[in-house]
Enzyme design. Structure first.
Site, PDB file in Angstrom:
ATOM      1  CG  HIS A 238      39.876  68.606  30.427  1.00 18.12           C
ATOM      2  ND1 HIS A 238      41.058  69.230  30.752  1.00 18.12           N
ATOM      3  CD2 HIS A 238      40.232  67.405  29.892  1.00 18.12           C
ATOM      4  CE1 HIS A 238      42.067  68.443  30.427  1.00 18.12           C
ATOM      5  NE2 HIS A 238      41.593  67.332  29.896  1.00 18.12           N
ATOM      6  CE1 TYR A 269      45.165  64.483  28.370  1.00 15.66           C
ATOM      7  CE2 TYR A 269      44.616  65.848  30.272  1.00 15.66           C
ATOM      8  CZ  TYR A 269      44.229  65.174  29.134  1.00 15.66           C
ATOM      9  OH  TYR A 269      42.924  65.174  28.744  1.00 15.66           O
ATOM     10  CG  ASP A 559      36.653  54.098  66.717  1.00 12.20           C
ATOM     11  OD1 ASP A 559      36.212  54.895  65.857  1.00 12.20           O
ATOM     12  OD2 ASP A 559      37.705  54.313  67.344  1.00 12.20           O
TER      13      ASP A 559
END
Length: 840
Positions: A238, A269, A559
């Site tokens: 990156h 960013y 469940d």
């Protein structure tokens, strides 16, 4: 109330401190050592192949951005704890967290809408944040070109984690409690005996251990191979760059003073480094890294790499991002990149961490694919898991058992990991399916579904029809449906309404093949299952029972539907690979034979749900057995034939209508479909998909494990207490339920939206007007778990965790994209409360 997990005090797994070896002294390993020693496990050795305090992994170069808000409640809780913990730490006089805030920019209407949705997540999970104007964005970040911005999302409690100081601070605390950190120790092997880990071998000696934790970051697959454990993780590089000093930032005395900035519409960013700006980009092509080819620290330095995780900067990948940066921040137009590198990070096929104890090697734990943002929260969860037997927070999204075998191939991990990188900043719909590799798993009916124009989404690698275009002509008979907003209209069709109506009025075929099926056999099968579950399973063969798997604290692990096919043979409908793992861990002899034998039969079998008031008219002529209500009652099972096909027929209904689940082997599945389809022509039978299925199940109030309830909830507050027999002999979790009786302050609550045209999708905050409104900044009273339009009811149905005791008719507001949507607490079940449609 519901944004923060209700913490419990689990039964300790062991009263003595175990010998623990942690592999990796990055931010996760250091955090874990601190958390373990804080709980009294002081015999902790952390092994690191590089030099401390900056050993050369991802932690050593991480930019330290902490944005807490995520669509995952679990990841948000991890990040919140990281902020809380690092804010209290200091190393060498330096605070380990700088609360400069966060700012996410929108330059498109779609992104601005997404930020409003994100603000809803923040409210649901207890993070402060608000959507702000472009002018406010300019105030917070004066360097941006306000004319390019439509608005932003400001989170004042986000900020910068100083990873290496945080490592040192936690290392010091752990050492003071008895831990030791050894650098320049390269792990070369994992010792084991009798299916358990016994130690770690390094190039400088061996270390005995009761528990070994791989916190090796992108080296995780390398360590995993030594232990014989798959680690589904793909490292990717990156890009990160720092600019030259900017005149506009001259005189800066602090490392950073402005919020960390995201420009997600261009995958960028930004953060300050004094008078420079650091820029990270996800806009470039995926750059996969082979973890087995990453050089050790010294070899990396010999190659002129700063560290093993820092690869040379690729200018050609950076050029388009630099132009985007200069458009957003005009101050950069006269500047240039002073330095840059391609830093390696870990990605998994679904973007979540990989945590937990391996079933292949007991005592071998993974704490992998964890970024600095979530590091302290992950470490706390893993430490609780090891010491207490379970985390206090639901972590099923991160559990290493969640991946199917078909999702563990290197090719799958590589492709999906690369896709996760590309989608880091994308606006993703909750139903949006991944693109590749598809199709991977298909039911025997797949070819017929394609012929009917099935619209497929994906889950667990399975192609799952959500509706069929062949049913489009049925839409005309419905009359006008409420118009949907652009977001809720994605991956939806009015055909789903037609299929729901066809199920309520006629008969429909549902592909239930992707639901997990287990077989439990042996002379000890009944005693084992009865001890593991909450309901009474001591019924004669032919009975089907809805029951729960609980942990020792009374939390709902899953469940199940348990069908007793013979005195010592059971078929179980389960939820995930974690259910199989849980049963195998607790079965005598590991469930491999003898008294109890457990195996997964999903891939070798298939299932069609035949549901609707005409279901009996369809199946009765095809079978030699009596399918009348008197002869084949609800929650019963029979082995019989449908035409030429042997089937296990279960009288169950997850949609609230008469019908059966018909199971057969995969080789006969297509014949079963064709037999039912041909016989159903004169009855107007249709194929129906998951979209109609979800609508129908919510109208009946049937819970979905992992969405509506998890191990953070007990059966009574989740509304499934009817599946618990407190008068039966001991079962897992019974003592905890007795201790907790009546103490819960929350309930899973059914809501009906007041406006017939309104729709919500799940995870939205719910406000009680008396406790403050969303616009006034009042904290939500709870959050929506799952929601779907109820076509029979003419209203959207939503279930939400809310304060216990809310009276029917209580008005609430659900915050949907920043708007308050009125809803009302309702009685359940909302549809057919007397069960007359199922039991006929």
């Amino acid at each position: 109330m519901n944004s923060t997990p209700e913490l419990r005090s689990p039964t300790p797994r062991s009263s003595r401190s175990s010998r623990v070896v942690v592999i990796g002294a990055g931010i996760v390993g250091c955090s874990l050592a601190d958390e373990l020693t804080a709980r009294g496990w002081n015999d902790v050795t952390v092994l690191e192949q590089g030099p401390l305090p900056a050993p050369g992994g991802s932690t050593s170069h991480a930019p330290g951005l902490v944005f807490q808000t995520s669509p995952s409640r679990t990841l948000t809780a991890f990040a919140r704890y990281t902020v809380e913990k690092f804010s209290s730490l200091e190393a060498d006089g330096v605070r380990c967290f700088a609360p400069v805030g966060g700012l996410e920019l929108a330059t498109t209407p779609e992104r601005l809408a997404d930020l409003r949705r994100k603000a809803g997540w923040a409210a649901s999970w207890g993070v402060r944040g608000e959507v702000v104007s472009a002018a406010r964005c300019k105030e917070l970040w004066p360097l941006i070109d306000e004319s390019t911005v439509l608005g932003g999302f400001h989170t004042p409690d986000d900020g910068l984690a100083r990873a290496l100081p945080a490592c040192r601070a936690q290392m010091d605390r752990a050492v003071a409690r008895g831990a030791r950190f050894l650098d320049r120790h390269t792990v070369t092997g994992i010792e084991r005996e009798g299916g358990r880990v016994t130690g770690v071998v390094t190039d400088r000696g061996a270390f005995p251990a009761d528990h070994v934790v791989s916190a090796a970051g992108f080296w995780g697959p390398v360590v995993g191979r030594m232990a014989g454990v798959d680690v589904p993780l793909q490292p990717l590089a990156h890009q990160y760059a720092r600019t030259r000093p900017l005149p506009e930032l001259s005189g800066a005395t602090a490392e950073a003073s402005k919020p960390i900035l995201r420009f997600q519409d261009r995958d960028l960013y930004f953060r300050e480094h004094g008078d420079r700006i650091g820029i990270g980009s996800y806009a470039h092509r995926p750059l996969p890294v082979d973890p087995f080819a990453v050089p050790p620290y010294d070899e990396a330095r010999a190659r002129r790499m700063d560290m093993p995780s820092s690869y040379p900067f690729t200018e050609e990948d950076w050029a388009p991002s630099w132009e985007d940066c200069r458009r957003l921040l005009p101050a950069l137009r006269g500047s240039a990149v002073e330095e840059g590198f391609n830093g390696v990070f870990s990605f998994t096929p679904d973007g979540m961490p990989v945590l937990g104890e391996s079933s292949a090697l007991r005592g071998f734990w993974l704490a992998e694919a964890v970024w600095v943002t979530h590091s302290a929260g992950v470490a706390r969860a893993v430490a609780e898991w090891m010491v207490d037997g379970r985390p206090s927070l639901d972590v099923h999204e991160c559990d290493l058992t969640r991946f199917e075998e078909a999702q563990r191939s290197p090719a799958y991990v590589r492709e999906r990991g690369a896709q996760q990188f590309a989608e880091v900043y994308d606006v993703l719909h909750p139903l949006q399916p991944p693109e590749q590799p598809r199709p991977l798993r298909v039911s025997p009916f797949h070819a017929r579904q394609q012929q009917l124009g099935a619209y497929f989404l994906e889950g667990g690698g399975w192609e799952r029809p959500h509706w069929y275009e062949a049913n489009a002509p049925l839409v005309d008979a419905l009359g006008p449906l409420p118009a949907r907003d652009a977001w809720s209209a994605r991956h939806w069709s009015p055909v789903a309404a037609a299929e729901a109506r066809a199920t309520r009025e006629g008969v429909a075929l549902y592909d239930m093949t992707p639901l997990r099926r287990l077989e439990v056999t042996g002379p000890g099968a009944l005693a084992f299952l009865d001890r593991m579950t909450t309901n009474n399973l001591r019924k004669k063969p032919g009975a089907v029972t809805y029951t729960l798997l609980l942990d020792e604290t009374g939390g709902i692990r899953s469940d199940l539907t348990v069908a007793r096919l013979a005195p010592d043979r059971f078929q179980i409908g389960a939820n995930s690979p974690a259910d199989l793992d849980w049963l195998l861990r607790h079965a005598p002899g590991g469930g491999g034979g003898g008294e109890v034998h457990i195996r997964d039969i999903t891939s070798g079998t298939c299932c069609i749900g035949v549901w609707g008031p005409l279901a009996r008219d369809l199946v009765q002529p095809l079978t030699p057995d009596d399918f009348s209500h008197e002869a084949f009652g609800y929650f019963r099972v029979k082995r019989t034939y449908i035409g030429h096909v042997p089937v296990t027929a279960m009288r169950l209904s997850y949609v609230g209508e008469l019908g059966w689940e018909l199971y057969t082997t995969a080789d006969l599945g297509l014949r079963l479909w064709d037999t039912l389809w041909e016989a159903g022509r004169e009855l107007g039978a249709v194929a129906a998909g998951r979209s109609a299925f979800d609508s129908l199940r919510l109208e009946k109030g049937y819970r979905a494990w992992g969405v509506d309830m998890t191990d953070e909830h007990d059966p009574f507050e989740a509304g499934v207490g009817f599946a618990v027999r407190m008068d039966k002999e001991d079962f897992t979790g019974k003592a905890a339920l007795r201790r907790r009786a009546g103490e819960s302050a929350r309930r899973l609550t059914p809501l009906l939206l007041d406006d017939p045209a309104a729709v919500v999708l799940g995870k939205e905050p719910v406000h009680l007007p008396a406790l403050g409104s969303a616009r006034a900044g009042g904290a939500p009273a709870g959050y929506v778990t799952s929601a779907s339009y109820g076509y029979t009811l003419g209203r959207c149905v939503a279930y939400a965790w809310l304060p216990a005791g809310l009276a029917t008719g209580t008005g609430v507001h659900i915050e949907y994209f920043g708007e308050k949507v009125p809803a009302t607490v309702a009685d359940e079940p909302l549809f057919d409360p007397k069960m007359t449609r199922i039991r006929r």
